[in-house]
Design a protein around this motif. Structure first.
Motif, PDB file in Angstrom:
ATOM      1  N   GLU A 187      80.118  29.235   4.489  1.00  0.00           N
ATOM      2  CA  GLU A 187      80.338  30.679   4.539  1.00  0.00           C
ATOM      3  C   GLU A 187      80.053  31.326   3.177  1.00  0.00           C
ATOM      4  OE1 GLU A 187      84.341  30.962   5.862  1.00  0.00           O
ATOM      5  OE2 GLU A 187      83.881  30.454   7.961  1.00  0.00           O
ATOM      6  N   THR A 188      80.409  30.615   2.119  1.00  0.00           N
ATOM      7  CA  THR A 188      80.110  31.126   0.777  1.00  0.00           C
ATOM      8  C   THR A 188      78.609  31.217   0.556  1.00  0.00           C
ATOM      9  OG1 THR A 188      82.155  30.209  -0.124  1.00  0.00           O
ATOM     10  CG2 THR A 188      80.403  30.717  -1.695  1.00  0.00           C
ATOM     11  N   TYR A 189      77.879  30.175   0.987  1.00  0.00           N
ATOM     12  CA  TYR A 189      76.420  30.212   0.875  1.00  0.00           C
ATOM     13  C   TYR A 189      75.837  31.366   1.683  1.00  0.00           C
ATOM     14  CZ  TYR A 189      76.118  25.693  -1.512  1.00  0.00           C
ATOM     15  OH  TYR A 189      76.215  24.674  -2.429  1.00  0.00           O
ATOM     16  N   HIS A 190      76.394  31.616   2.860  1.00  0.00           N
ATOM     17  CA  HIS A 190      75.926  32.743   3.667  1.00  0.00           C
ATOM     18  C   HIS A 190      76.090  34.064   2.920  1.00  0.00           C
ATOM     19  CE1 HIS A 190      76.222  30.583   7.827  1.00  0.00           C
ATOM     20  NE2 HIS A 190      75.011  30.533   7.346  1.00  0.00           N
ATOM     21  N   GLU A 191      77.218  34.214   2.251  1.00  0.00           N
ATOM     22  CA  GLU A 191      77.448  35.439   1.482  1.00  0.00           C
ATOM     23  C   GLU A 191      76.421  35.573   0.356  1.00  0.00           C
ATOM     24  OE1 GLU A 191      79.507  37.940   2.149  1.00  0.00           O
ATOM     25  OE2 GLU A 191      79.992  36.842   3.997  1.00  0.00           O
ATOM     26  N   HIS A 192      76.137  34.465  -0.325  1.00  0.00           N
ATOM     27  CA  HIS A 192      75.145  34.497  -1.410  1.00  0.00           C
ATOM     28  C   HIS A 192      73.768  34.874  -0.860  1.00  0.00           C
ATOM     29  CE1 HIS A 192      77.682  31.515  -4.013  1.00  0.00           C
ATOM     30  NE2 HIS A 192      78.226  32.708  -3.908  1.00  0.00           N
ATOM     31  N   ILE A 193      73.407  34.294   0.289  1.00  0.00           N
ATOM     32  CA  ILE A 193      72.097  34.563   0.889  1.00  0.00           C
ATOM     33  C   ILE A 193      71.987  36.032   1.292  1.00  0.00           C
ATOM     34  CG2 ILE A 193      70.605  34.043   2.859  1.00  0.00           C
ATOM     35  CD1 ILE A 193      71.844  31.184   2.796  1.00  0.00           C
ATOM     36  N   LYS A 194      73.051  36.570   1.867  1.00  0.00           N
ATOM     37  CA  LYS A 194      73.033  37.985   2.259  1.00  0.00           C
ATOM     38  C   LYS A 194      72.796  38.878   1.047  1.00  0.00           C
ATOM     39  CE  LYS A 194      76.963  38.106   4.540  1.00  0.00           C
ATOM     40  NZ  LYS A 194      78.091  38.679   5.304  1.00  0.00           N
ATOM     41  N   LEU A 195      73.459  38.584  -0.033  1.00  0.00           N
ATOM     42  CA  LEU A 195      73.295  39.398  -1.241  1.00  0.00           C
ATOM     43  C   LEU A 195      71.888  39.279  -1.817  1.00  0.00           C
ATOM     44  CD1 LEU A 195      76.706  38.735  -3.065  1.00  0.00           C
ATOM     45  CD2 LEU A 195      75.930  40.897  -2.067  1.00  0.00           C
ATOM     46  N   LYS A 196      71.376  38.062  -1.877  1.00  0.00           N
ATOM     47  CA  LYS A 196      70.078  37.837  -2.509  1.00  0.00           C
ATOM     48  C   LYS A 196      68.907  38.328  -1.671  1.00  0.00           C
ATOM     49  CE  LYS A 196      71.535  33.842  -5.274  1.00  0.00           C
ATOM     50  NZ  LYS A 196      71.304  32.397  -5.585  1.00  0.00           N
ATOM     51  N   LEU A 197      69.033  38.252  -0.338  1.00  0.00           N
ATOM     52  CA  LEU A 197      67.929  38.648   0.537  1.00  0.00           C
ATOM     53  C   LEU A 197      68.106  40.030   1.147  1.00  0.00           C
ATOM     54  CD1 LEU A 197      67.092  35.297   2.389  1.00  0.00           C
ATOM     55  CD2 LEU A 197      66.266  36.165   0.192  1.00  0.00           C
ATOM     56  N   GLY A 198      69.239  40.675   0.843  1.00  0.00           N
ATOM     57  CA  GLY A 198      69.432  42.049   1.274  1.00  0.00           C
ATOM     58  C   GLY A 198      69.864  42.232   2.712  1.00  0.00           C
TER      59      GLY A 198
END
Length: 219
Positions: A187-198
């Motif tokens: 879930e933490t990785y998902h949050e990082h991906i959302k931020l980085k890929l918009g």
């Protein structure tokens, strides 16, 4: 309290041994409601139409028929029924094709009973099931073609793996299992991906991951 409804399952296979063995696992070990057994495509369609099961466990390669076409027909006609293909045909050739045709999982008949049980439970939980080998190949394909996403260079290797498995339709728990990490870490990785890929939310993330996965497999 009202007891939870048992999952309803139809089993279709032209092999008596396989058909009855899978049925015993479904009804005996898992305790699901076995709606019927089919030995051909016509009976399969009749049983699924009659019972509207949650899951169809099927050997799609009846005789010399095109198994992928059968999966596509059934998935289109009965969108409310999830399909788990159980086959003797090699997964490295047919697993991805079956999933693209509408199946939610692919289990090789050379696998263990425990793996079949895991596959059934995974598909009924709304996730996709393939062997770790097929999942790993999907990850490699995404990683090797990561430059196709304009912001892919912002992702770490692990974030790219999580994005690849998300695009393959894996849920949080399955990704955690495949990568040997906790669901909270996924879930933490998902949050990082959302931020980085918009991506604005989880739905946008999953939609974008699927689109990217399809692009990579087409080229």
């Amino acid at each position: 309290m009202i007891p939870p409804r048992r999952s309803r399952v139809v089993v279709a296979d032209d092999s008596t041994v396989a058909r009855e063995g899978i049925a015993a696992i479904v009804a005996g070990e898992l305790g699901y409601a076995l709606c019927g057994l089919a030995t051909d495509q016509g009976t399969t369609s009749e049983l699924v139409e009659k019972h509207q099961p949650d899951l169809l466990v099927i050997e799609p390669f009846f005789g010399h028929h095109d198994g992928i076409f059968i999966v596509k027909q059934l998935a289109t006609r009965f969108p409310g029924t999830r399909i788990l293909a159980v086959s003797r045909q090699p997964e490295e050739i047919y697993a991805e094709r079956a999933l693209r045709a509408g199946a939610s999982g692919y289990w090789m008949k050379t696998g263990t009973r425990e793996k079949l049980i895991h596959a059934i439970r995974t598909v009924l939980a709304g996730e996709l099931y393939v062997s770790p080998q097929v999942a790993l190949r999907a990850v490699h394909q995404i990683v090797e073609h990561s430059a196709r996403h304009p912001n892919a260079s912002k992702l770490t290797d692990r974030e790219l793996q999580v994005l690849a498995l998300t695009g393959a339709g894996f849920g949080t728990s399955r990704i955690a299992q495949e990568l040997g990490i906790s669901p909270r870490t996924v879930e933490t990785y998902h949050e990082h991906i959302k931020l980085k890929l918009g991506y604005r939310d989880a739905d946008a993330l999953h939609h974008g991951a699927r689109e990217w996965s399809e692009l990579n497999h087409r080229t």
